[in-house]
Design an enzyme around this catalytic site. Structure first.
Site, PDB file in Angstrom:
ATOM      1  N   GLU A 162     -10.701   6.070   5.384  1.00  0.00           N
ATOM      2  CA  GLU A 162     -10.905   4.961   6.405  1.00  0.00           C
ATOM      3  C   GLU A 162     -11.409   5.661   7.777  1.00  0.00           C
ATOM      4  O   GLU A 162     -12.263   4.922   8.289  1.00  0.00           O
ATOM      5  CB  GLU A 162      -9.527   4.617   6.754  1.00  0.00           C
ATOM      6  N   LYS A 166       0.732  -1.301   0.033  1.00  0.00           N
ATOM      7  CA  LYS A 166      -0.012   0.009  -0.033  1.00  0.00           C
ATOM      8  C   LYS A 166       0.751   1.279   0.050  1.00  0.00           C
ATOM      9  O   LYS A 166       0.273   2.369  -0.571  1.00  0.00           O
ATOM     10  CB  LYS A 166      -0.971  -0.045   1.212  1.00  0.00           C
TER      11      LYS A 166
HETATM   12 MG    MG Z   1      -5.689   0.058   9.227  1.00  0.00          MG
END
Ligand code: MG
Ligand code: ADP
Length: 566
Positions: free
Chosen positions: A171, A70
């Site tokens: 997120e 990522k």
């Molecule tokens: Mg995380």
């Protein structure tokens, strides 16, 4: 309508959730765990392992085991962050022709979205096994600070894995969405997310079903790994004192220490002391040596206190950016595996002068929120609206290299804004539009995220053309830019020349290749269905327009144009 899963595609671990009959379900993987390490390994025998199986063999196969992919999604090889990260990983990276990062394993080159796709394919397959039906759609989460290329790369990963990414959400927004806070009441919350290698803190405003990100801050090199490393250093020093053997140069010993350190750390979140035993960790003059020691929670807190304290700075920055005092925060929500450590909770309490909210599972909150968002998109939940903001300002390079802002930082998305520009040179037949993101007054000091040319401007004196440029940011945070020549009244055919990322046709090819490679190389008991078994390709990426000139050649003639006075 087919099911939509919610995926937390984490740097260290991933997690999948789904809403069924109004109830949230975290989908366990085939091994029965609720989270899956985001690790992909290529074995010398020619198979591909994903998740726990990949993590387990990491000690023996470090250069062919890809983790933390990522960090490289949507990034250039020359990015400062990449230069730092390269030092920390044992697998090989190299630049692609367009400067993007590529991974080289066993002589084959992979783009970061392909590696991420392999993680997603395992999550997809395990979800299908659990739900007993094909899964074709997903909501995937990304850090709030992810830029356009990083979001695009995440979407590409989904596509390569045979998943239609119906929405990308931030997120912290997902974590907030998963909370049972009454979204009818206005409140301000902090999402404190300490994961394996990254720390993110966000402040959100909730009310009447709206979740608005007010500010974000963090440290991309602060997380659970630093706590593990502190324990490793402690164990190595202790062993040296007793045996006069330095374990720092022994790769296998280091990997075993890492495993033992992480296990000890996790156990010390609930126990007061643990025993660490590593048999045959070294060979001394008088035979094999074992490492055996007791580590107490007090000792652990003593050696990691400074690391936990490093989260304070970003928290203060986020408060400042949102113009808030700690007393104005209603709840502090803990997310990320490392927040299960009692010391971290104490530090959070000190920073915000308030006991953190413990109602969410730090490992699952993000996936749970993604699942809830999936349910909103399916129309099963109706009273929630998500409102995110842009993390950067967006605009164009204009005459003299000046950055002309069109969309301001922290604007709510989706958003659409346009502005008017003109030609700088007589009879200029086209303009080159260079799109930048950032806050600096000069374009060159910001990040260029794309370029395209508007062709066929009718002949005229400098300053006579009227070109309206439109920025459109969709709910995923993905940017589209279009330009229109007002004189001809027609919106011209334009093409964004991607300065990074994968083209539509590359993604299609990768989808086919990775699907095939996967079904061939997943070890017998872990065989994956190739994505095309379940789903036919629907969307097609944009192809180049015929007859367009090489944009590099044109750039040297007319590359800037100034803003039209109104
Ligand atoms: Mg995380
Ligand atoms: P990411 O968001 O980077 O994918 P996670 O949220 O899964 O990461 O967090 C992983 C980190 O959390 C690892 O460093 C792991 O050791 C740590 N961790 C997991 N459980 C615990 C626990 N009970 N106590 C302390 N640390 C934990």
């Amino acid at each position: 309508m087919s099911k939509i899963i919610g995926i937390d595609l984490g740097t260290t671990n991933s997690c999948v959730g789904i809403m069924e009959d109004g109830r949230l379900l975290i989908i366990p993987n085939d091994e029965g765990f609720r989270t899956t390490p985001s690790v992909v390994a290529f074995t010398k025998e020619g198979s591909i392992l994903v998740g726990n199986a990949a993590k387990r063999q990491q000690i023996m196969n470090p250069e062919n085991t890809v983790f933390s992919i990522k960090r490289f999604m949507g990034r250039k090889y020359t990015d400062k962050e990449v230069a730092n990260d390269i030092k920390l990983i044992p697998y090989k990276l190299q630049p692609a022709d367009n400067g993007d990062v590529r991974v080289e394993v066993l002589g084959r080159i992979y783009s970061p979205p392909e590696i991420s796709a392999m993680v997603l394919m395992k999550l997809k397959k395990d979800s299908e096994n659990y739900l007993h039906e094909p899964v074709e759609k997903a909501v995937i989460t990304v850090p709030a600070y992810f830029n356009d290329s990083q979001r695009q790369a995440t979407k590409d990963a989904g596509k390569i894995a045979g998943l239609e990414v119906v929405r990308i959400i931030n997120e912290p927004t997902a974590a907030a969405l998963s909370s049972d806070f009454d979204s009818k009441n206005k409140m301000k919350i902090v999402i404190y997310d300490l994961g394996g290698g990254t720390f993110d803190v966000s402040i959100l405003k909730l009310g009447k079903g709206i979740f608005e990100v007010m500010s974000t801050s963090g440290d991309t090199h602060l997380g659970g790994d630093d706590f593990d490393q502190a324990i490793i250093d402690y164990l190595i020093d202790d062993f040296y004192k007793q045996e006069h053997i330095d374990l720092r140069n022994d790769r296998v010993a280091l990997q075993r220490l890492k495993d033992a350190a992480e296990k000890a750390k996790i156990n010390l979140s609930t126990l007061d002391s643990v025993e660490i035993t590593l048999q045959f960790i070294a060979v001394g003059k008088d035979g094999p040596k074992h490492l055996q020691t007791i580590l107490t929670r007090d000792q652990l807190e003593h050696i990691t206190k400074d690391i936990a304290e490093r989260t304070a700075g970003p928290c203060e920055k986020a408060l400042d950016a949102a113009n808030l005092k700690p007393s104005e925060i209603d709840e502090v929500v803990l997310v990320g595996g490392q927040t299960k450590m009692p010391l971290v909770r104490n530090v959070v309490q000190r920073i915000f002068r308030k006991e953190p909210y413990l109602g969410l599972n730090p490992d699952e909150a993000v996936a749970a929120g993604a699942a809830k968002q999936a349910s909103v998109l399916k129309g099963d939940i109706r009273d929630i609206l998500l409102l995110d903001v842009t993390a950067f300002s967006l605009g164009l390079k204009t005459e003299g290299g000046i950055f002309s802002k069109i969309i301001d930082k922290n604007s709510s998305i989706p958003t659409r804004k346009s502005d008017m520009y003109t030609n700088t040179i007589d009879n200029q037949s086209f303009v080159r539009i260079e799109v930048y993101q950032g806050e600096k007054p000069m374009a060159a000091d910001n990040k260029m995220i794309g370029t395209f040319d508007l062709m066929g401007i009718p002949p005229g004196k400098a300053g006579t053309a009227k070109i309206s440029v439109m920025f459109d940011i969709d709910a995923n945070g993905i940017i589209k830019v279009s330009a229109k020549d007002e004189a001809t009244g027609k919106e011209q055919a334009i093409k964004i020349t991607p300065d990074s990322g994968l083209s539509g046709s590359e993604v299609d090819k990768m989808k086919k290749d990775i699907g095939e490679e996967f079904s061939k190389k997943m070890s017998a008991n872990e065989k994956l269905k190739a994505p095309q078994d379940y789903r036919e390709e629907k969307s097609k990426g944009a192809e180049g327009l015929p007859g367009e000139l090489d944009s590099r050649k044109k750039a040297s003639i007319f590359d800037i144009f100034k803003k039209k006075e109104r």
